[in-house]
Design a protein around this motif. Structure first.
Motif, PDB file in Angstrom:
ATOM      1  N   LYS A  31       0.823  -1.206   0.000  1.00  0.00           N
ATOM      2  CA  LYS A  31       0.000   0.000   0.000  1.00  0.00           C
ATOM      3  C   LYS A  31       0.860   1.260   0.000  1.00  0.00           C
ATOM      4  O   LYS A  31       0.669   2.164  -0.803  1.00  0.00           O
ATOM      5  N   VAL A  32       1.838   1.293   0.897  1.00  0.00           N
ATOM      6  CA  VAL A  32       2.691   2.481   1.010  1.00  0.00           C
ATOM      7  C   VAL A  32       3.594   2.606  -0.214  1.00  0.00           C
ATOM      8  O   VAL A  32       3.794   3.705  -0.735  1.00  0.00           O
ATOM      9  N   VAL A  33       4.107   1.485  -0.713  1.00  0.00           N
ATOM     10  CA  VAL A  33       4.980   1.534  -1.893  1.00  0.00           C
ATOM     11  C   VAL A  33       4.198   2.031  -3.117  1.00  0.00           C
ATOM     12  O   VAL A  33       4.707   2.839  -3.900  1.00  0.00           O
ATOM     13  N   LEU A  34       2.962   1.577  -3.284  1.00  0.00           N
ATOM     14  CA  LEU A  34       2.162   2.052  -4.423  1.00  0.00           C
ATOM     15  C   LEU A  34       1.920   3.553  -4.341  1.00  0.00           C
ATOM     16  O   LEU A  34       1.960   4.252  -5.357  1.00  0.00           O
ATOM     17  N   GLU A  35       1.695   4.081  -3.138  1.00  0.00           N
ATOM     18  CA  GLU A  35       1.563   5.534  -2.984  1.00  0.00           C
ATOM     19  C   GLU A  35       2.885   6.224  -3.286  1.00  0.00           C
ATOM     20  O   GLU A  35       2.914   7.294  -3.890  1.00  0.00           O
ATOM     21  N   LEU A  36       3.970   5.605  -2.876  1.00  0.00           N
ATOM     22  CA  LEU A  36       5.304   6.153  -3.103  1.00  0.00           C
ATOM     23  C   LEU A  36       5.598   6.289  -4.598  1.00  0.00           C
ATOM     24  O   LEU A  36       6.211   7.262  -5.032  1.00  0.00           O
ATOM     25  N   LEU A  37       5.128   5.324  -5.389  1.00  0.00           N
ATOM     26  CA  LEU A  37       5.360   5.364  -6.831  1.00  0.00           C
ATOM     27  C   LEU A  37       4.719   6.583  -7.480  1.00  0.00           C
ATOM     28  O   LEU A  37       5.160   7.038  -8.537  1.00  0.00           O
ATOM     29  N   GLU A  38       3.685   7.128  -6.844  1.00  0.00           N
ATOM     30  CA  GLU A  38       2.994   8.314  -7.355  1.00  0.00           C
ATOM     31  C   GLU A  38       3.624   9.613  -6.842  1.00  0.00           C
ATOM     32  O   GLU A  38       3.194  10.697  -7.220  1.00  0.00           O
ATOM     33  N   SER A  39       4.621   9.511  -5.980  1.00  0.00           N
ATOM     34  CA  SER A  39       5.217  10.699  -5.369  1.00  0.00           C
ATOM     35  C   SER A  39       6.456  11.141  -6.146  1.00  0.00           C
ATOM     36  O   SER A  39       6.836  10.525  -7.149  1.00  0.00           O
ATOM     37  N   ASP A  40       7.110  12.175  -5.622  1.00  0.00           N
ATOM     38  CA  ASP A  40       8.325  12.670  -6.261  1.00  0.00           C
ATOM     39  C   ASP A  40       9.595  12.151  -5.583  1.00  0.00           C
ATOM     40  O   ASP A  40      10.677  12.656  -5.828  1.00  0.00           O
ATOM     41  N   TYR A  41       9.468  11.131  -4.735  1.00  0.00           N
ATOM     42  CA  TYR A  41      10.655  10.526  -4.125  1.00  0.00           C
ATOM     43  C   TYR A  41      11.403   9.714  -5.176  1.00  0.00           C
ATOM     44  O   TYR A  41      10.796   9.045  -6.011  1.00  0.00           O
ATOM     45  N   GLU A  42      12.716   9.766  -5.104  1.00  0.00           N
ATOM     46  CA  GLU A  42      13.556   8.969  -6.008  1.00  0.00           C
ATOM     47  C   GLU A  42      13.665   7.557  -5.449  1.00  0.00           C
ATOM     48  O   GLU A  42      14.076   7.355  -4.307  1.00  0.00           O
ATOM     49  N   ILE A  43      13.304   6.569  -6.258  1.00  0.00           N
ATOM     50  CA  ILE A  43      13.340   5.177  -5.834  1.00  0.00           C
ATOM     51  C   ILE A  43      14.646   4.552  -6.316  1.00  0.00           C
ATOM     52  O   ILE A  43      14.930   4.521  -7.510  1.00  0.00           O
ATOM     53  N   GLU A  44      15.413   4.075  -5.353  1.00  0.00           N
ATOM     54  CA  GLU A  44      16.712   3.461  -5.647  1.00  0.00           C
ATOM     55  C   GLU A  44      16.539   1.993  -6.055  1.00  0.00           C
ATOM     56  O   GLU A  44      17.120   1.543  -7.037  1.00  0.00           O
ATOM     57  N   TYR A  45      15.739   1.255  -5.278  1.00  0.00           N
ATOM     58  CA  TYR A  45      15.436  -0.150  -5.574  1.00  0.00           C
ATOM     59  C   TYR A  45      13.965  -0.402  -5.282  1.00  0.00           C
ATOM     60  O   TYR A  45      13.404   0.185  -4.365  1.00  0.00           O
ATOM     61  N   LEU A  46      13.388  -1.307  -6.039  1.00  0.00           N
ATOM     62  CA  LEU A  46      12.012  -1.736  -5.805  1.00  0.00           C
ATOM     63  C   LEU A  46      11.993  -3.259  -5.869  1.00  0.00           C
ATOM     64  O   LEU A  46      12.356  -3.841  -6.884  1.00  0.00           O
ATOM     65  N   PHE A  47      11.624  -3.885  -4.762  1.00  0.00           N
ATOM     66  CA  PHE A  47      11.557  -5.340  -4.677  1.00  0.00           C
ATOM     67  C   PHE A  47      10.101  -5.753  -4.629  1.00  0.00           C
ATOM     68  O   PHE A  47       9.303  -5.138  -3.928  1.00  0.00           O
ATOM     69  N   MET A  82       5.819  -5.944  -1.429  1.00  0.00           N
ATOM     70  CA  MET A  82       6.724  -4.954  -2.001  1.00  0.00           C
ATOM     71  C   MET A  82       7.543  -4.255  -0.926  1.00  0.00           C
ATOM     72  O   MET A  82       7.077  -4.068   0.196  1.00  0.00           O
ATOM     73  N   LEU A  83       8.746  -3.854  -1.330  1.00  0.00           N
ATOM     74  CA  LEU A  83       9.624  -3.075  -0.472  1.00  0.00           C
ATOM     75  C   LEU A  83      10.419  -2.158  -1.391  1.00  0.00           C
ATOM     76  O   LEU A  83      10.856  -2.589  -2.462  1.00  0.00           O
ATOM     77  N   ALA A  84      10.586  -0.919  -0.977  1.00  0.00           N
ATOM     78  CA  ALA A  84      11.343   0.039  -1.782  1.00  0.00           C
ATOM     79  C   ALA A  84      12.436   0.678  -0.940  1.00  0.00           C
ATOM     80  O   ALA A  84      12.277   0.864   0.267  1.00  0.00           O
ATOM     81  N   ILE A  85      13.528   1.001  -1.601  1.00  0.00           N
ATOM     82  CA  ILE A  85      14.596   1.792  -0.990  1.00  0.00           C
ATOM     83  C   ILE A  85      14.573   3.125  -1.724  1.00  0.00           C
ATOM     84  O   ILE A  85      14.648   3.175  -2.953  1.00  0.00           O
ATOM     85  N   CYS A  86      14.428   4.204  -0.960  1.00  0.00           N
ATOM     86  CA  CYS A  86      14.281   5.541  -1.547  1.00  0.00           C
ATOM     87  C   CYS A  86      15.354   6.478  -1.045  1.00  0.00           C
ATOM     88  O   CYS A  86      15.911   6.285   0.029  1.00  0.00           O
ATOM     89  N   LYS A  87      15.603   7.503  -1.810  1.00  0.00           N
ATOM     90  CA  LYS A  87      16.534   8.557  -1.426  1.00  0.00           C
ATOM     91  C   LYS A  87      15.825   9.546  -0.504  1.00  0.00           C
ATOM     92  O   LYS A  87      14.668   9.918  -0.733  1.00  0.00           O
ATOM     93  N   ILE A  88      16.525   9.974   0.525  1.00  0.00           N
ATOM     94  CA  ILE A  88      16.003  10.981   1.452  1.00  0.00           C
ATOM     95  C   ILE A  88      16.051  12.333   0.760  1.00  0.00           C
ATOM     96  O   ILE A  88      17.054  12.690   0.130  1.00  0.00           O
ATOM     97  N   LYS A  89      14.963  13.067   0.875  1.00  0.00           N
ATOM     98  CA  LYS A  89      14.923  14.413   0.306  1.00  0.00           C
ATOM     99  C   LYS A  89      15.695  15.377   1.199  1.00  0.00           C
ATOM    100  O   LYS A  89      15.783  15.165   2.408  1.00  0.00           O
ATOM    101  N   PRO A  90      16.221  16.455   0.620  1.00  0.00           N
ATOM    102  CA  PRO A  90      16.887  17.464   1.458  1.00  0.00           C
ATOM    103  C   PRO A  90      15.895  18.037   2.471  1.00  0.00           C
ATOM    104  O   PRO A  90      14.697  18.119   2.181  1.00  0.00           O
ATOM    105  N   PRO A  91      16.382  18.418   3.654  1.00  0.00           N
ATOM    106  CA  PRO A  91      15.468  18.964   4.662  1.00  0.00           C
ATOM    107  C   PRO A  91      14.740  20.206   4.156  1.00  0.00           C
ATOM    108  O   PRO A  91      15.322  21.030   3.456  1.00  0.00           O
ATOM    109  N   LYS A  92      13.476  20.292   4.520  1.00  0.00           N
ATOM    110  CA  LYS A  92      12.687  21.450   4.102  1.00  0.00           C
ATOM    111  C   LYS A  92      12.969  22.620   5.033  1.00  0.00           C
ATOM    112  O   LYS A  92      13.302  22.444   6.185  1.00  0.00           O
ATOM    113  N   LYS A  93      12.816  23.785   4.490  1.00  0.00           N
ATOM    114  CA  LYS A  93      12.994  25.000   5.285  1.00  0.00           C
ATOM    115  C   LYS A  93      11.627  25.485   5.755  1.00  0.00           C
ATOM    116  O   LYS A  93      10.608  25.217   5.124  1.00  0.00           O
ATOM    117  N   ILE A  94      11.649  26.189   6.851  1.00  0.00           N
ATOM    118  CA  ILE A  94      10.408  26.753   7.367  1.00  0.00           C
ATOM    119  C   ILE A  94      10.154  28.048   6.602  1.00  0.00           C
ATOM    120  O   ILE A  94      10.888  29.016   6.750  1.00  0.00           O
TER     121      ILE A  94
END
Length: 172
Positions: A31-47, A82-94
Motif C-alpha cells: 500500500k505504502v509503496v504504491l503511494e510512493l510510486l505516485e510521489s516525487d521521491y527517487e526510488i533506488e530499488y524496488l523489490f 513490495m519493499l522500496a529503498i528511496c533517497k532521502i529528500k533534502p530537509p525542508k525550510k520553514i
C-alpha cells in the motif's frame, strides 16, 4: 538478484547512522509503496514478490524476489509483496507557514507515536509538522510504516523549537 551485499545494505538502513550515510530509507508494504510510486521521491530499488501487470516496474531498478527473500529484508513480521529503498529528500525550510495549519512537537521519542501523529495530521489537513531536533527520525522504518503513506503528504521539519517559537510575538 538479491545478493548478500544488497541484503546487508538494506538491513543497515534500519539504523539512523546508515540512513544518513547512504541518504536512503526503507518503505515496506504494498500500500505504502504504491503511494510512493505516485510521489516525487527517487526510488533506488524496488523489490516485489508478485507481478504487477498494471504497473510499469521496468522504469525503476526493480527486482523480482521470493517471499523468503522479502522476509530477510523486511521489517514486518508478515511482509506484504513490495519493499522500496528511496533517497532521502533534502530537509525542508520553514517558509511562510503563518497561514497554514501546523503543529509543533517536542521530543517525540516513540516511532509509532510520531507515525500516528503524522497520519492524523494528514487526515485533519495539517500541512506542516515542526519537530524538535531531539525527536525520532522521520525515516525510521517504524515511523514510515505507521504513517501508512501520510509522510508523503505532510511536511515534517526539524529545528530548534526555541529559535522557531522566539519568532512569534503572539500566543500560539
Amino acid at each position: 538478484m538479491l545478493t548478500s551485499n544488497l541484503i546487508k545494505y538494506i538491513t543497515s538502513l534500519n539504523q539512523k547512522k546508515y540512513r544518513i550515510k547512504y541518504n536512503s530509507f526503507i518503505v515496506d508494504g504494498i500500500k505504502v509503496v504504491l503511494e510512493l510510486l505516485e510521489s516525487d521521491y527517487e526510488i533506488e530499488y524496488l523489490f516485489y514478490t508478485t507481478e504487477q501487470p498494471d504497473l510499469n516496474l521496468k522504469k525503476y531498478n526493480s527486482i523480482l524476489i521470493t517471499e523468503a527473500e522479502l522476509k530477510k529484508i523486511s521489517n514486518l513480521s508478515t511482509p506484504n509483496q513490495m519493499l522500496a529503498i528511496c533517497k532521502i529528500k533534502p530537509p525542508k525550510k520553514i517558509e511562510n507557514i503563518a497561514n497554514k495549519l501546523s503543529i509543533v512537537l517536542d521530543d517525540i521519542n516513540d516511532p509509532g507515536n510520531l507515525g500516528t501523529i503524522i497520519r492524523l495530521a494528514n487526515w485533519f489537513g495539517i500541512e506542516n509538522i515542526i519537530c524538535s531536533n531531539n525527536s525520532v527520525d522521520l525515516y525510521n522504518p517504524k515511523v514510515i510504516q505507521s504513517t501508512k503513506g501520510s509522510f508523503l503528504r505532510v511536511n515534517l521539519i526539524y529545528t530548534s523549537l526555541e529559535d522557531f517559537l522566539s519568532g512569534y510575538s503572539e500566543e500560539i
